[in-house]
Write a protein that holds these residues in place. Structure first.
Motif, PDB file in Angstrom:
ATOM      1  N   VAL A 241      -7.534 -68.252  -2.071  1.00 43.00           N
ATOM      2  CA  VAL A 241      -8.086 -67.615  -3.254  1.00 43.00           C
ATOM      3  C   VAL A 241      -7.653 -66.154  -3.235  1.00 43.00           C
ATOM      4  O   VAL A 241      -7.772 -65.477  -2.204  1.00 43.00           O
ATOM      5  N   VAL A 242      -7.144 -65.673  -4.348  1.00 39.15           N
ATOM      6  CA  VAL A 242      -6.756 -64.273  -4.450  1.00 39.15           C
ATOM      7  C   VAL A 242      -8.009 -63.473  -4.771  1.00 39.15           C
ATOM      8  O   VAL A 242      -8.625 -63.652  -5.824  1.00 39.15           O
ATOM      9  N   ASP A 243      -8.414 -62.625  -3.819  1.00 40.20           N
ATOM     10  CA  ASP A 243      -9.607 -61.803  -3.985  1.00 40.20           C
ATOM     11  C   ASP A 243      -9.419 -60.515  -3.193  1.00 40.20           C
ATOM     12  O   ASP A 243      -8.317 -60.226  -2.713  1.00 40.20           O
ATOM     13  N   ASP A 244     -10.485 -59.735  -3.041  1.00 39.45           N
ATOM     14  CA  ASP A 244     -10.402 -58.452  -2.344  1.00 39.45           C
ATOM     15  C   ASP A 244     -10.061 -58.577  -0.865  1.00 39.45           C
ATOM     16  O   ASP A 244      -9.683 -57.587  -0.237  1.00 39.45           O
ATOM     17  N   ASP A 245     -10.191 -59.765  -0.295  1.00 34.66           N
ATOM     18  CA  ASP A 245      -9.923 -59.961   1.127  1.00 34.66           C
ATOM     19  C   ASP A 245      -8.484 -60.366   1.426  1.00 34.66           C
ATOM     20  O   ASP A 245      -8.119 -60.514   2.585  1.00 34.66           O
ATOM     21  N   LEU A 246      -7.670 -60.552   0.391  1.00 38.22           N
ATOM     22  CA  LEU A 246      -6.263 -60.876   0.558  1.00 38.22           C
ATOM     23  C   LEU A 246      -5.490 -59.559   0.590  1.00 38.22           C
ATOM     24  O   LEU A 246      -5.448 -58.829  -0.402  1.00 38.22           O
ATOM     25  N   ASN A 247      -4.925 -59.219   1.755  1.00 36.65           N
ATOM     26  CA  ASN A 247      -4.350 -57.896   1.952  1.00 36.65           C
ATOM     27  C   ASN A 247      -2.976 -57.919   2.598  1.00 36.65           C
ATOM     28  O   ASN A 247      -2.633 -58.845   3.330  1.00 36.65           O
ATOM     29  N   LEU A 248      -2.251 -56.842   2.336  1.00 31.57           N
ATOM     30  CA  LEU A 248      -1.030 -56.520   3.048  1.00 31.57           C
ATOM     31  C   LEU A 248      -1.300 -55.179   3.714  1.00 31.57           C
ATOM     32  O   LEU A 248      -1.867 -54.281   3.086  1.00 31.57           O
ATOM     33  N   PHE A 249      -0.923 -55.054   4.980  1.00 32.32           N
ATOM     34  CA  PHE A 249      -1.220 -53.834   5.736  1.00 32.32           C
ATOM     35  C   PHE A 249       0.032 -52.984   5.874  1.00 32.32           C
ATOM     36  O   PHE A 249       1.144 -53.483   6.022  1.00 32.32           O
ATOM     37  N   PHE A 250      -0.189 -51.667   5.829  1.00 32.66           N
ATOM     38  CA  PHE A 250       0.868 -50.672   5.824  1.00 32.66           C
ATOM     39  C   PHE A 250       0.638 -49.655   6.937  1.00 32.66           C
ATOM     40  O   PHE A 250      -0.511 -49.416   7.334  1.00 32.66           O
ATOM     41  N   VAL A 251       1.709 -49.038   7.399  1.00 27.19           N
ATOM     42  CA  VAL A 251       1.626 -47.972   8.396  1.00 27.19           C
ATOM     43  C   VAL A 251       2.451 -46.778   7.934  1.00 27.19           C
ATOM     44  O   VAL A 251       3.367 -46.904   7.125  1.00 27.19           O
ATOM     45  N   LYS A 252       2.099 -45.613   8.477  1.00 23.83           N
ATOM     46  CA  LYS A 252       2.842 -44.396   8.209  1.00 23.83           C
ATOM     47  C   LYS A 252       2.898 -43.583   9.479  1.00 23.83           C
ATOM     48  O   LYS A 252       1.881 -43.366  10.138  1.00 23.83           O
ATOM     49  N   LYS A 253       4.104 -43.148   9.824  1.00 25.15           N
ATOM     50  CA  LYS A 253       4.260 -42.214  10.943  1.00 25.15           C
ATOM     51  C   LYS A 253       3.854 -40.830  10.435  1.00 25.15           C
ATOM     52  O   LYS A 253       4.353 -40.382   9.398  1.00 25.15           O
ATOM     53  N   LEU A 254       2.969 -40.198  11.149  1.00 23.50           N
ATOM     54  CA  LEU A 254       2.506 -38.861  10.773  1.00 23.50           C
ATOM     55  C   LEU A 254       3.324 -37.837  11.536  1.00 23.50           C
ATOM     56  O   LEU A 254       3.400 -37.887  12.752  1.00 23.50           O
ATOM     57  N   ALA A 255       3.944 -36.913  10.825  1.00 25.46           N
ATOM     58  CA  ALA A 255       4.811 -35.915  11.464  1.00 25.46           C
ATOM     59  C   ALA A 255       3.992 -34.893  12.211  1.00 25.46           C
ATOM     60  O   ALA A 255       2.867 -34.625  11.926  1.00 25.46           O
TER      61      ALA A 255
END
Length: 169
Positions: free
Chosen positions: A155-169
Protein backbone atom coordinates in the motif's frame (compact mmCIF):
# COMPACT_ATOMS: atom_id res chain seq x y z
CA UNK A 1 12.46 36.72 5.35
CA UNK A 2 13.31 38.54 8.53
CA UNK A 3 11.85 37.79 11.92
CA UNK A 4 12.53 34.03 11.72
CA UNK A 5 13.96 32.44 14.83
CA UNK A 6 15.01 28.83 15.40
CA UNK A 7 15.07 27.36 18.90
CA UNK A 8 14.73 24.01 20.64
CA UNK A 9 11.29 22.64 21.40
CA UNK A 10 9.93 22.69 24.95
CA UNK A 11 6.84 21.32 26.75
CA UNK A 12 4.89 24.54 26.22
CA UNK A 13 5.12 24.10 22.44
CA UNK A 14 3.14 20.84 22.28
CA UNK A 15 -0.37 22.30 22.29
CA UNK A 16 0.62 25.26 20.09
CA UNK A 17 2.06 22.94 17.43
CA UNK A 18 -0.85 20.51 17.61
CA UNK A 19 -3.40 23.33 17.30
CA UNK A 20 -1.53 24.93 14.38
CA UNK A 21 -1.57 21.70 12.38
CA UNK A 22 -5.20 20.96 13.34
CA UNK A 23 -6.12 24.39 11.95
CA UNK A 24 -4.72 23.37 8.57
CA UNK A 25 -6.51 20.01 8.66
CA UNK A 26 -3.73 17.72 9.89
CA UNK A 27 -4.05 15.64 13.03
CA UNK A 28 -0.81 15.78 15.00
CA UNK A 29 -1.48 15.10 18.70
CA UNK A 30 0.24 17.16 21.40
CA UNK A 31 1.52 13.94 23.01
CA UNK A 32 3.78 13.42 19.99
CA UNK A 33 5.62 16.64 20.78
CA UNK A 34 5.82 15.86 24.48
CA UNK A 35 7.55 12.62 23.48
CA UNK A 36 9.97 14.63 21.33
CA UNK A 37 10.78 16.88 24.29
CA UNK A 38 11.34 13.87 26.57
CA UNK A 39 13.63 12.27 23.97
CA UNK A 40 15.49 15.55 23.66
CA UNK A 41 16.04 15.68 27.43
CA UNK A 42 17.43 12.13 27.23
CA UNK A 43 19.86 13.14 24.49
CA UNK A 44 18.18 10.92 21.88
CA UNK A 45 17.04 13.74 19.59
CA UNK A 46 17.10 17.45 18.94
CA UNK A 47 13.75 19.05 18.09
CA UNK A 48 13.91 22.52 16.57
CA UNK A 49 11.06 25.03 16.22
CA UNK A 50 10.86 27.84 13.65
CA UNK A 51 8.90 30.94 14.58
CA UNK A 52 8.04 33.98 12.50
CA UNK A 53 7.69 37.08 14.65
CA UNK A 54 7.16 34.76 17.64
CA UNK A 55 4.46 32.63 15.94
CA UNK A 56 5.01 28.91 15.34
CA UNK A 57 5.77 28.14 11.68
CA UNK A 58 7.45 24.71 11.55
CA UNK A 59 9.78 22.17 13.11
CA UNK A 60 12.42 19.54 12.38
CA UNK A 61 13.94 16.66 14.34
CA UNK A 62 17.39 15.11 14.47
CA UNK A 63 17.42 11.54 15.77
CA UNK A 64 20.92 10.49 16.79
CA UNK A 65 20.28 6.72 16.62
CA UNK A 66 17.99 5.95 13.69
CA UNK A 67 15.76 2.89 13.53
CA UNK A 68 16.45 2.64 9.80
CA UNK A 69 18.93 -0.28 9.50
CA UNK A 70 21.49 1.28 7.15
CA UNK A 71 21.69 4.52 9.16
CA UNK A 72 21.91 2.56 12.40
CA UNK A 73 24.76 0.36 11.06
CA UNK A 74 26.65 3.38 9.71
CA UNK A 75 25.89 5.60 12.74
CA UNK A 76 24.23 8.22 10.52
CA UNK A 77 21.97 10.72 12.34
CA UNK A 78 18.53 10.99 10.74
CA UNK A 79 16.47 14.10 10.07
CA UNK A 80 12.85 13.15 10.74
CA UNK A 81 9.36 14.62 10.83
CA UNK A 82 10.22 17.90 9.11
CA UNK A 83 7.15 20.12 8.69
CA UNK A 84 6.45 23.73 7.83
CA UNK A 85 2.88 25.03 8.05
CA UNK A 86 1.41 25.51 4.57
CA UNK A 87 0.89 29.25 5.07
CA UNK A 88 4.64 29.69 5.82
CA UNK A 89 6.05 27.65 2.94
CA UNK A 90 8.27 29.11 0.21
CA UNK A 91 9.65 31.76 2.57
CA UNK A 92 12.98 30.12 3.42
CA UNK A 93 11.82 28.68 6.75
CA UNK A 94 12.36 25.06 5.70
CA UNK A 95 15.82 25.87 4.36
CA UNK A 96 16.74 27.60 7.61
CA UNK A 97 15.50 24.62 9.64
CA UNK A 98 17.53 22.26 7.43
CA UNK A 99 20.63 24.50 7.65
CA UNK A 100 20.40 24.53 11.44
CA UNK A 101 19.81 20.77 11.68
CA UNK A 102 22.77 20.03 9.39
CA UNK A 103 24.99 22.37 11.41
CA UNK A 104 24.06 20.53 14.62
CA UNK A 105 24.66 17.14 12.98
CA UNK A 106 28.02 18.31 11.55
CA UNK A 107 29.33 18.73 15.11
CA UNK A 108 28.92 14.95 15.63
CA UNK A 109 28.94 13.35 12.19
CA UNK A 110 30.17 13.95 8.66
CA UNK A 111 26.96 12.55 7.19
CA UNK A 112 23.23 13.23 7.50
CA UNK A 113 20.36 10.99 6.47
CA UNK A 114 16.63 11.25 5.94
CA UNK A 115 13.71 9.33 4.51
CA UNK A 116 11.02 10.69 2.23
CA UNK A 117 7.65 9.39 1.09
CA UNK A 118 7.20 8.37 -2.52
CA UNK A 119 3.86 9.88 -3.53
CA UNK A 120 3.01 13.40 -4.69
CA UNK A 121 2.33 14.81 -1.20
CA UNK A 122 6.11 14.54 -0.71
CA UNK A 123 7.04 16.13 -4.03
CA UNK A 124 8.20 19.44 -2.52
CA UNK A 125 10.31 17.60 0.07
CA UNK A 126 11.82 15.32 -2.60
CA UNK A 127 12.84 18.36 -4.64
CA UNK A 128 14.19 20.24 -1.60
CA UNK A 129 16.36 17.31 -0.52
CA UNK A 130 17.79 16.79 -4.02
CA UNK A 131 18.62 20.50 -4.31
CA UNK A 132 20.39 20.33 -0.94
CA UNK A 133 22.65 17.50 -2.13
CA UNK A 134 20.92 14.47 -0.63
CA UNK A 135 21.27 11.32 -2.75
CA UNK A 136 19.59 7.91 -2.42
CA UNK A 137 21.48 5.52 -0.15
CA UNK A 138 21.22 2.78 -2.80
CA UNK A 139 19.24 0.39 -0.61
CA UNK A 140 15.90 0.82 -2.40
CA UNK A 141 12.41 1.34 -1.09
CA UNK A 142 11.77 0.61 2.59
CA UNK A 143 8.50 -0.01 4.41
CA UNK A 144 7.47 -1.51 7.74
CA UNK A 145 10.92 -2.79 8.65
CA UNK A 146 11.90 -4.30 5.31
CA UNK A 147 13.50 -3.44 2.00
CA UNK A 148 11.01 -4.14 -0.77
CA UNK A 149 11.75 -6.63 -3.51
CA UNK A 150 10.83 -6.76 -7.19
CA UNK A 151 7.20 -7.80 -7.65
CA UNK A 152 6.25 -7.16 -4.05
CA UNK A 153 2.92 -5.36 -3.65
CA UNK A 154 2.38 -2.77 -0.93
CA UNK A 155 0.00 0.00 0.00
CA UNK A 156 1.38 3.41 -0.92
CA UNK A 157 1.19 5.49 2.26
CA UNK A 158 3.37 7.62 4.56
CA UNK A 159 5.41 4.56 5.58
CA UNK A 160 6.66 3.83 2.05
CA UNK A 161 10.03 5.61 1.90
CA UNK A 162 13.26 6.06 0.04
CA UNK A 163 16.22 7.05 2.22
CA UNK A 164 18.85 9.63 1.29
CA UNK A 165 22.27 10.64 2.63
CA UNK A 166 24.39 13.76 2.38
CA UNK A 167 28.07 14.20 3.13
CA UNK A 168 28.44 17.29 5.28
CA UNK A 169 31.52 19.36 4.44
Amino acid sequence: MSGITIRTMNEHDAEVISDAFRNQGWEKPANLYLTYVADQKNGERVSLIAEVEGVFAGYINIVWQSDYPYFKEQDIPEIQDFNVLVKYRRRGIGALLMDTAEEIIRARSDCSGLGVGLFSDYGAAQTLYAKRGYVPDGKGIYKDGEYLQFGQQVVVDDDLNLFFVKKLA
